[in-house]
Design a protein around this motif. Structure first.
Motif, PDB file in Angstrom:
ATOM      1  N   GLY A  15       0.800  -1.361  -0.007  1.00 49.38           N
ATOM      2  CA  GLY A  15       0.036   0.025  -0.030  1.00 49.38           C
ATOM      3  C   GLY A  15       0.938   1.340   0.005  1.00 49.38           C
ATOM      4  N   LEU A  16       2.029   1.111   0.769  1.00 51.70           N
ATOM      5  CA  LEU A  16       2.970   2.428   0.673  1.00 51.70           C
ATOM      6  C   LEU A  16       3.421   2.552  -0.503  1.00 51.70           C
ATOM      7  CD1 LEU A  16       3.989   4.485   2.609  1.00 51.70           C
ATOM      8  CD2 LEU A  16       5.890   3.078   3.066  1.00 51.70           C
ATOM      9  N   LEU A  17       3.950   1.459  -1.291  1.00 52.52           N
ATOM     10  CA  LEU A  17       4.420   1.658  -2.527  1.00 52.52           C
ATOM     11  C   LEU A  17       3.437   2.125  -3.752  1.00 52.52           C
ATOM     12  CD1 LEU A  17       6.708  -1.466  -2.848  1.00 52.52           C
ATOM     13  CD2 LEU A  17       7.627   0.662  -2.536  1.00 52.52           C
ATOM     14  N   ARG A  18       2.364   1.849  -3.265  1.00 52.18           N
ATOM     15  CA  ARG A  18       1.164   2.236  -4.373  1.00 52.18           C
ATOM     16  C   ARG A  18       0.938   3.773  -4.015  1.00 52.18           C
ATOM     17  NH1 ARG A  18      -2.961  -0.727  -2.396  1.00 52.18           N
ATOM     18  NH2 ARG A  18      -1.930  -2.426  -3.342  1.00 52.18           N
ATOM     19  N   GLN A  19       1.366   4.279  -2.958  1.00 47.94           N
ATOM     20  CA  GLN A  19       1.212   5.696  -2.628  1.00 47.94           C
ATOM     21  C   GLN A  19       2.176   6.564  -3.092  1.00 47.94           C
ATOM     22  OE1 GLN A  19      -2.047   6.750  -2.687  1.00 47.94           O
ATOM     23  NE2 GLN A  19      -2.973   4.686  -2.285  1.00 47.94           N
ATOM     24  N   LEU A  61       0.773   8.942 -17.087  1.00 44.73           N
ATOM     25  CA  LEU A  61       1.741   7.778 -17.577  1.00 44.73           C
ATOM     26  C   LEU A  61       1.526   6.379 -16.720  1.00 44.73           C
ATOM     27  CD1 LEU A  61       4.797  10.133 -18.216  1.00 44.73           C
ATOM     28  CD2 LEU A  61       3.043   9.306 -19.893  1.00 44.73           C
ATOM     29  N   LEU A  62       1.229   6.700 -15.560  1.00 46.23           N
ATOM     30  CA  LEU A  62       1.228   5.376 -14.745  1.00 46.23           C
ATOM     31  C   LEU A  62      -0.239   4.713 -14.897  1.00 46.23           C
ATOM     32  CD1 LEU A  62       2.779   6.731 -11.522  1.00 46.23           C
ATOM     33  CD2 LEU A  62       3.841   5.228 -13.087  1.00 46.23           C
ATOM     34  N   PRO A  63      -0.100   3.290 -14.799  1.00 51.03           N
ATOM     35  CA  PRO A  63      -1.314   2.757 -14.786  1.00 51.03           C
ATOM     36  C   PRO A  63      -1.969   2.697 -13.421  1.00 51.03           C
ATOM     37  CG  PRO A  63       0.391   1.244 -14.572  1.00 51.03           C
ATOM     38  CD  PRO A  63       1.112   2.444 -14.657  1.00 51.03           C
ATOM     39  N   LEU A  64      -3.350   2.294 -13.488  1.00 52.58           N
ATOM     40  CA  LEU A  64      -4.180   2.766 -12.614  1.00 52.58           C
ATOM     41  C   LEU A  64      -3.705   2.253 -11.227  1.00 52.58           C
ATOM     42  CD1 LEU A  64      -6.797   4.005 -11.658  1.00 52.58           C
ATOM     43  CD2 LEU A  64      -7.971   2.310 -12.222  1.00 52.58           C
ATOM     44  N   ALA A  71      -5.242   8.987  -8.184  1.00 55.87           N
ATOM     45  CA  ALA A  71      -6.402   8.795  -9.325  1.00 55.87           C
ATOM     46  C   ALA A  71      -7.613   9.175  -8.375  1.00 55.87           C
ATOM     47  CB  ALA A  71      -6.543   7.184  -9.681  1.00 55.87           C
ATOM     48  N   VAL A  72      -8.384  10.272  -8.784  1.00 54.20           N
ATOM     49  CA  VAL A  72      -9.567  10.724  -7.963  1.00 54.20           C
ATOM     50  C   VAL A  72     -10.816  10.667  -8.920  1.00 54.20           C
ATOM     51  CG1 VAL A  72     -10.601  12.581  -6.689  1.00 54.20           C
ATOM     52  CG2 VAL A  72      -8.410  12.182  -6.484  1.00 54.20           C
ATOM     53  N   ARG A  73     -10.579  11.141  -9.947  1.00 53.32           N
ATOM     54  CA  ARG A  73     -11.625  11.144 -10.895  1.00 53.32           C
ATOM     55  C   ARG A  73     -11.258  10.477 -12.156  1.00 53.32           C
ATOM     56  NH1 ARG A  73     -11.137  15.595  -8.238  1.00 53.32           N
ATOM     57  NH2 ARG A  73      -9.268  15.984  -9.353  1.00 53.32           N
TER      58      ARG A  73
END
Length: 99
Positions: A15-19, A61-64, A71-73
């Motif tokens: 989760g930390l790496l995702r953020q 550029l980054l995947p979801l 990614a908010v909207r």
């Protein structure tokens, strides 16, 4: 034998790496705000504006699965808002006559 994915072995680390993209943008914005606090307002606002533009590029550029809370909207709305506000803030900071 295959190893289980990181999100099952170490969910906090995954989760930390995702953020991480959001953390980079927030740290850069914080640096710009510190510059504003210490009376380097023009440079500080340019740093904040460029951080927002960088956040927009990361969102583009980054995947979801890698972009996290950037990614908010929908992707086009996020990119247009981040890049647009960043460019406007930078342009305003550079257009105001200095002392």
């Amino acid at each position: 034998m295959t190893r289980p994915p990181l999100y099952t072995r170490r969910p906090f680390l995954a989760g930390l790496l995702r953020q991480l993209p959001l953390l980079v943008v927030l740290l850069t914005v914080g640096t710009g705000l510190l510059m504003v606090t210490f009376e380097h307002w023009r440079r500080g606002l340019v740093v904040v504006g460029l951080a927002l533009v960088g956040g927009g590029l990361l969102r583009l550029l980054l995947p979801l699965r890698r972009v996290g809370f950037l990614a908010v909207r929908s992707r086009p709305v996020d990119v247009v808002l981040l890049v647009g506000v960043g460019v406007l803030l930078t342009a305003f900071a550079l257009a105001i006559p200095g002392a």
